[in-house]
Scaffold this active site. Structure first.
Site, PDB file in Angstrom:
ATOM      1  N   GLU A 269       0.826  -1.165  -0.258  1.00  0.00           N
ATOM      2  CA  GLU A 269       0.076   0.271  -0.097  1.00  0.00           C
ATOM      3  C   GLU A 269       1.565   1.475  -0.050  1.00  0.00           C
ATOM      4  OE1 GLU A 269      -3.314   2.437   3.409  1.00  0.00           O
ATOM      5  OE2 GLU A 269      -2.063   0.597   3.499  1.00  0.00           O
ATOM      6  N   LYS A 326      -9.521   2.007  -2.701  1.00  0.00           N
ATOM      7  CA  LYS A 326      -9.915   1.773  -1.657  1.00  0.00           C
ATOM      8  C   LYS A 326     -11.359   2.316  -1.756  1.00  0.00           C
ATOM      9  CE  LYS A 326      -8.908   1.252   2.903  1.00  0.00           C
ATOM     10  NZ  LYS A 326      -7.537   1.326   3.877  1.00  0.00           N
ATOM     11  N   CYS A 380      -6.033  -2.529   2.928  1.00  0.00           N
ATOM     12  CA  CYS A 380      -5.792  -2.350   4.451  1.00  0.00           C
ATOM     13  C   CYS A 380      -6.129  -3.156   4.906  1.00  0.00           C
ATOM     14  CB  CYS A 380      -5.330  -0.395   4.457  1.00  0.00           C
ATOM     15  SG  CYS A 380      -4.405  -0.272   6.657  1.00  0.00           S
TER      16      CYS A 380
END
Length: 503
Positions: A269, A326, A380
């Site tokens: 990430e 995301k 995440c």
């Protein structure tokens, strides 16, 4: 005394405060089943103690307080890593750390306190308490964007019992855990000690044996494609430091170009400090280092004044062939609820480098990774939400997890995050490839086994043959939707039976 009956007020008053202390200790003990401890017997003993303490609490308000204190001890120990992000910039944010832990642990414990109150108010007995706690965990997974971390069923991750998640999912695993702990405890408290031991041993044998039976089945041969997982080990204090950025970038490029060449290279990430639209030169350099392999990496991007935490797939020519944004953002980390209020207090999201925080993407979607097939990207803490994994528009060939667990410290947080990624693989019957900035990067097969990993706090890379997926599991087909009505029916039956005994 019948289960659900109220003891004499004088006796309850004398023993209530010590009972709260025992509840706090029992809750903390139950949390020791979570990673990295993995002491699942203590989870069972802790919840067994809750069943006994709750049954003797008396009035519903006291029963709720016992359950809340238990939850406070549990979440305070299990989630103590929540203070770590505030010490990345301790001078600015360190003062908030104790408040964050207190509010998080106390707030999550309210779900369990409510369950204790409802079960006591309706005199539903131990079965009703199990059902009410499971319903509260289901609510915790969805309400206010959800936070299904440190669930009771997570204590069995890494054991054969974890395999039951392929059929009943994480909430079914929590139901099994609580029933295994609390129903024998209720029998024990009623003086039926021999029956309690028989029930506990028999239920555990069924759960363990069923898991072993699934593990004994052969797995399909791995695919012919090799995936390289990159772990640069960039501590959060140094990750965005101009003096260290070139060091971490060069480290990842050197890992990428190492021979023999894989079919896909995965960076973690926010692996690049540039915005996507300004990163043409480094992306071309990375593609050249990959030597014809595709590359997936985490990067930030902007569009029309909005910022996104994204994953991109670079084809062999260095072109951005696919992008995922995301969608399940971290509240108070990647965005601030009610931003105007917090801005006046000078408090900003910890992980959002863009002013105003990130904008959520449209939702789960697949990422085309060329010859390796389609991947469901998870950035995440999206990996802790089974409903997000199950919400993909189509079934992927594998799960792809890019994360920066440097925010979670170096003790329990990264290991708990890894454990939940393993559970997602079991639930869906899909392999999971995980690239973490500081660790733990890992290749996980479709039954949740870690095939290869890079230890926490180390820089390096691993090459692994991409495992083949299993057929869709029952949980992959049904998801969580059967759980709520089933628990409501169980709770109603328990309440009716308890009322019949005491009327």
């Amino acid at each position: 005394m019948a289960e659900g009956a109220r003891p004499r007020p004088g006796a309850a008053a004398l023993s209530f405060r010590p009972r709260l202390g025992l509840g706090l200790v029992a809750g903390a003990g139950a949390a020791l089943g979570q990673a990295p401890f993995g002491l699942w017997p203590l989870t069972l003993l802790g919840f067994a103690a809750l069943a006994l303490l709750w049954s003797r609490a008396g009035a519903p308000r006291r029963a709720a307080f016992v359950a809340w204190v238990f939850g406070l001890g549990h979440f305070a120990l299990a989630l103590h890593w929540i203070v770590e992000p505030f010490f990345v910039d301790a001078a600015r944010d360190g003062w908030m750390a104790p408040f964050a832990l207190a509010f998080l642990a106390g707030g999550l414990a309210l779900f369990w306190g409510a369950a204790g109150w409802i079960a006591a108010r309706l005199r539903a007995g131990a079965v009703g308490l199990v059902a009410a706690l499971c319903l509260s965990e289901l609510a915790r997974a969805y309400l206010l964007t959800g936070f299904p971390w440190a669930m009771p069923g997570h204590a069995f991750i890494g054991t054969p019992v974890m395999q039951w998640a392929a059929w009943i999912g994480p909430h079914g695993l929590t139901l099994a855990t609580l029933a295994l702990a609390m129903l024998p405890a209720a029998l024990f408290g009623a003086g039926r000690r021999a029956s309690a031991l028989v029930v506990a041993a028999g239920a555990l044998a069924v759960l363990w044996g069923g898991g072993l039976a699934r593990l004994s089945l052969p797995l399909p041969e791995p695919t012919p494609h090799t995936v390289r997982l990159i772990q640069p080990n960039a501590p959060q204090r140094q990750k965005w430091d101009p003096e260290h950025i070139p060091v971490f970038y060069a480290r990842q490029v050197s890992f990428t170009m190492a021979a023999p060449r894989p079919d896909l290279v995965v960076w973690p990430e926010t692996a690049l400090p540039d915005l996507l639209e300004r990163a043409e030169a480094p992306l071309a350099h990375i593609a050249e280092a990959a030597g014809g392999a595709g590359v997936v990496l985490g990067i930030q991007r902007s569009e029309a004044g909005r910022y996104y935490n994204s994953a991109v797939f670079l084809d062999a020519g260095g072109r951005t062939a696919d992008v995922y944004d995301k969608h399940h953002l971290v509240p108070f980390g990647e965005y601030m609820p009610w931003p105007a209020f917090w801005r006046r207090l000078g408090i900003h999201g910890l992980a959002a480098r863009a002013d105003g925080g990130y904008t959520p993407g449209p939702g789960p979607r697949l990422l085309d990774t060329g010859p390796l097939g389609s991947a469901l990207p998870l950035i995440c803490y999206e990996a802790v939400f089974p409903q997000d994994v199950g919400g993909a528009p189509e079934r992927p060939d594998y799960l792809l997890h890019l994360t920066n667990d440097a925010w979670f410290g170096t003790f329990s947080g990264p290991y708990q995050h890894l454990a939940q990624a393993r559970l997602r693989a079991v639930e869906q019957g899909l392999p999971l490839m995980r690239a973490a900035n500081t660790g733990v990067s890992a290749a996980i097969d479709a039954r949740g086994a870690v095939l290869s990993e890079i230890a926490l706090g180390q820089a390096g890379y691993i090459d692994v043959a991409l495992p083949e997926a299993l057929p869709p599991t029952p949980y992959a087909r049904l998801g969580d939707w059967p759980a709520a009505p089933a628990l409501l029916v169980l709770f109603a039956i328990a309440a009716r039976r308890a009322r019949g005994k005491t009327d």
